[in-house]
Design a protein around this motif. Structure first.
Motif, mmCIF file in Angstrom:
data_model
loop_
_atom_site.group_PDB
_atom_site.id
_atom_site.type_symbol
_atom_site.label_atom_id
_atom_site.label_comp_id
_atom_site.label_asym_id
_atom_site.label_seq_id
_atom_site.Cartn_x
_atom_site.Cartn_y
_atom_site.Cartn_z
ATOM 1 N N TRP A 227 0.822 -1.201 0.000
ATOM 2 C CA TRP A 227 0.000 0.000 0.000
ATOM 3 C C TRP A 227 0.863 1.261 0.000
ATOM 4 N N ALA A 228 2.025 1.200 0.617
ATOM 5 C CA ALA A 228 2.936 2.356 0.585
ATOM 6 C C ALA A 228 3.367 2.650 -0.848
ATOM 7 N N ASN A 229 3.634 1.590 -1.622
ATOM 8 C CA ASN A 229 3.989 1.777 -3.032
ATOM 9 C C ASN A 229 2.820 2.367 -3.821
ATOM 10 N N VAL A 230 1.602 1.911 -3.511
ATOM 11 C CA VAL A 230 0.408 2.443 -4.181
ATOM 12 C C VAL A 230 0.255 3.931 -3.896
ATOM 13 N N LEU A 231 0.399 4.308 -2.635
ATOM 14 C CA LEU A 231 0.243 5.717 -2.253
ATOM 15 C C LEU A 231 1.349 6.580 -2.832
ATOM 16 N N THR A 232 2.531 6.012 -2.993
ATOM 17 C CA THR A 232 3.614 6.755 -3.650
ATOM 18 C C THR A 232 3.240 7.070 -5.092
ATOM 19 N N GLU A 233 2.647 6.089 -5.787
ATOM 20 C CA GLU A 233 2.200 6.327 -7.160
ATOM 21 C C GLU A 233 1.099 7.383 -7.199
ATOM 22 N N ILE A 234 0.171 7.317 -6.250
ATOM 23 C CA ILE A 234 -0.904 8.309 -6.187
ATOM 24 C C ILE A 234 -0.331 9.708 -5.973
ATOM 25 N N ARG A 235 0.662 9.814 -5.118
ATOM 26 C CA ARG A 235 1.307 11.115 -4.897
ATOM 27 C C ARG A 235 2.015 11.591 -6.161
ATOM 28 N N ASN A 236 2.687 10.679 -6.857
ATOM 29 C CA ASN A 236 3.395 11.063 -8.078
ATOM 30 C C ASN A 236 2.439 11.492 -9.190
ATOM 31 N N ARG A 237 1.175 11.063 -9.103
ATOM 32 C CA ARG A 237 0.177 11.445 -10.108
ATOM 33 C C ARG A 237 -0.533 12.743 -9.754
ATOM 34 N N GLY A 238 -0.062 13.423 -8.706
ATOM 35 C CA GLY A 238 -0.551 14.777 -8.446
ATOM 36 C C GLY A 238 -1.265 15.002 -7.137
ATOM 37 N N THR A 239 -1.548 13.952 -6.360
ATOM 38 C CA THR A 239 -2.264 14.138 -5.099
ATOM 39 C C THR A 239 -1.278 14.519 -3.996
ATOM 40 N N LYS A 240 -1.354 15.767 -3.584
ATOM 41 C CA LYS A 240 -0.409 16.274 -2.581
ATOM 42 C C LYS A 240 -0.859 16.022 -1.148
ATOM 43 N N ASP A 241 -2.169 15.824 -0.951
ATOM 44 C CA ASP A 241 -2.660 15.656 0.418
ATOM 45 C C ASP A 241 -3.906 14.778 0.449
ATOM 46 N N ILE A 242 -3.994 13.956 1.476
ATOM 47 C CA ILE A 242 -5.182 13.164 1.792
ATOM 48 C C ILE A 242 -5.500 13.452 3.253
ATOM 49 N N LEU A 243 -6.706 13.932 3.535
ATOM 50 C CA LEU A 243 -7.031 14.296 4.912
ATOM 51 C C LEU A 243 -7.247 13.055 5.771
ATOM 52 N N ILE A 244 -8.092 12.136 5.300
ATOM 53 C CA ILE A 244 -8.393 10.921 6.061
ATOM 54 C C ILE A 244 -8.320 9.722 5.131
ATOM 55 N N LEU A 245 -7.623 8.682 5.546
ATOM 56 C CA LEU A 245 -7.585 7.435 4.804
ATOM 57 C C LEU A 245 -8.283 6.376 5.646
ATOM 58 N N CYS A 246 -9.353 5.806 5.100
ATOM 59 C CA CYS A 246 -10.173 4.830 5.826
ATOM 60 C C CYS A 246 -9.858 3.428 5.326
ATOM 61 N N CYS A 247 -9.579 2.505 6.257
ATOM 62 C CA CYS A 247 -9.162 1.148 5.875
ATOM 63 C C CYS A 247 -9.770 0.131 6.829
ATOM 64 N N ASP A 248 -9.391 -1.128 6.663
ATOM 65 C CA ASP A 248 -9.981 -2.195 7.475
ATOM 66 C C ASP A 248 -9.086 -2.651 8.623
ATOM 67 N N GLY A 249 -8.108 -1.843 9.007
ATOM 68 C CA GLY A 249 -7.291 -2.173 10.172
ATOM 69 C C GLY A 249 -6.098 -3.050 9.875
ATOM 70 N N LEU A 250 -5.540 -2.954 8.684
ATOM 71 C CA LEU A 250 -4.376 -3.753 8.312
ATOM 72 C C LEU A 250 -3.168 -3.391 9.176
ATOM 73 N N THR A 251 -2.489 -4.397 9.706
ATOM 74 C CA THR A 251 -1.335 -4.181 10.579
ATOM 75 C C THR A 251 -0.236 -3.395 9.850
ATOM 76 N N GLY A 252 0.269 -2.362 10.512
ATOM 77 C CA GLY A 252 1.381 -1.581 9.968
ATOM 78 C C GLY A 252 0.981 -0.524 8.954
ATOM 79 N N LEU A 253 -0.307 -0.453 8.628
ATOM 80 C CA LEU A 253 -0.728 0.492 7.590
ATOM 81 C C LEU A 253 -0.582 1.956 7.993
#
Length: 420
Positions: A227-253
């Motif tokens: 998921w860190a790699n996914v978010l890096t790609e999202i940042r590289n595509r122009g998203t500078k900020d995410i206020l809240i990220l909602c997930c299912d409680g994955l360890t280490g996320l």
């Protein structure tokens, strides 16, 4: 209403009702009822297409057939070729005009085309709804009398390959108030062996309240590092900020997310917590347990939630210790929820916004025993997403007014992080 529709359709008056009735009656008499009408539609399709082709070549050459004005122009008609095309009325045999210079490029039935656009649109639509290539071929043959091989249908669906690449690399919004992440599991053949792979899906809610699937990523497992790699790609595509990220409680996320977006609040889905705890209760006790958990996630403050948690632990610690442990283990990732105003709590209470999409995707992917490749899996999931976004309009379920209230709450909760 019919008169209004007819006024908006310039072709409505081409054939009168009496003319249509006469043709249908004649077709039924000559062709044994319904089959005669089908033959009529096929013949009309053929006639319209061939007439359109004749008009096209006349426009191309600059003169009508037999017109002396064509002498000495350097180009002229050069007979016709016969081809069969698949249409919604079934296969139609066409005679296509040619010119001597071979410069005529028909538009209505392009060179090399064996299916008119609506047939290809139908194939993509059926495929996006989970039908296999063989099922689609059988359907077209049964309903329209069109024999289209599974290999041909596969080639038609392959046209979205370039579209997927463009969609996966498209620029994203600068800020997303909420991003939901989750994964669905697909069986994919890899090296001669069928393995389970996680298809990671990220859904962002933009400033207008519209849901956007940000991308699809296949991985061997669902883990924080991926998921860190996914978010890096999202940042590289122009998203500078995410206020809240909602997930299912994955360890280490949370740590993985904050390594990319340091200010993002990672929130565990409350509904996931409830489901996890309820697994430890008997069916007859679930209603009582749900009632006892409600004071925890509806508490006004963290202190009030802690008191409610202690009461829950006292009531269920002996009868269902696993339920209490579920809450204890997720407590740090749950408590950010309590710091938000009711307007924000309402839209981050659950990852249902992405789970509803994943539910639809599971419906279409479960028809496959396995996928022959990663590309085949992504193709079906992408077409499914495209179909969902088209039918649902991409709107967040809170409604326009509800979203505006939530956005105002975001602006107060996260000052200076939303564009004015």
């Amino acid at each position: 209403m019919t008169e209004i529709a007819d006024a908006q359709n310039p072709l409505a008056g081409v054939l009168s009702a009496d003319q249509i009735d006469a043709m249908v009656t004649a077709a039924e008499d000559l062709g044994e009822g319904r089959h005669g009408v089908e033959e009529l539609l096929s013949r009309m399709t053929q006639a319209v297409l061939e007439r359109a082709l004749e008009t096209e070549i006349s426009d191309h050459l600059g003169y009508e057939s037999g017109d002396p004005a064509g002498h000495g122009t350097g180009n002229s008609r050069n007979g016709k070729t016969t081809k069969s095309v698949q249409t919604l009325q079934g296969p139609v045999q066409l005679t296509v005009p040619r010119d001597r210079n071979s410069s005529f490029e028909p538009v209505i039935v392009p060179k090399g085309a064996r299916r008119l656009g609506k047939v290809e649109d139908m194939i993509l639509s059926l495929y996006a709804r989970g039908m296999t290539t063989r099922d689609i071929g059988s359907h077209l043959d049964e309903i329209y009398g069109s024999k289209v091989s599974a290999a041909t249908i596969s080639r038609v669906t392959d046209v979205v390959a370039d579209e997927i690449v463009q969609w996966q690399s498209r620029p994203l919004e600068t800020v997303y108030p909420i991003v939901y992440i989750d994964a669905i599991w697909l069986k994919i053949r890899d090296g001669g062996v069928v393995v389970n792979k996680a298809c990671h899906v990220a859904v962002g809610v933009d400033l207008e309240g519209r849901k956007q699937v940000l991308g699809l990523w296949l991985g061997a497992t669902e883990g924080a590092k991926f998921w860190a790699n996914v978010l890096t790609e999202i940042r590289n595509r122009g998203t500078k900020d995410i206020l809240i990220l909602c997930c299912d409680g994955l360890t280490g996320l949370p740590a993985a997310v904050n390594s990319i977006y340091p200010e993002t609040v990672v929130q565990t889905c409350v509904v996931h917590l409830l489901r996890s705890a309820m697994k430890y209760a008997s069916y007859s006790d679930r209603k009582t347990m749900a009632k006892d958990m409600k004071p925890i996630y509806t508490a006004a403050t963290v202190a009030a939630a802690e008191l409610a948690m202690e009461a829950f632990a006292e009531a269920w610690g002996t009868k269902a210790p696993g339920a209490v442990l579920s809450w204890r283990n997720a407590w740090e990732d749950f408590t950010p929820f309590l710091a938000f105003t009711p307007g924000i709590r309402k839209v981050i209470y659950t990852t249902n916004q992405i789970e509803s999409i994943n539910y639809q995707l599971r419906k279409i992917t479960k028809t496959r025993g396995s996928f022959p490749s990663d590309e085949a899996a992504l193709k079906l999931v992408y077409l499914g997403i495209r179909n969902i976004e088209t039918t649902r309009g991409g709107e967040l379920g809170t409604g326009t007014q509800g979203w505006h209230q939530a956005l105002n709450a975001f602006a107060v909760q996260f000052p200076n992080r939303l564009p004015l």
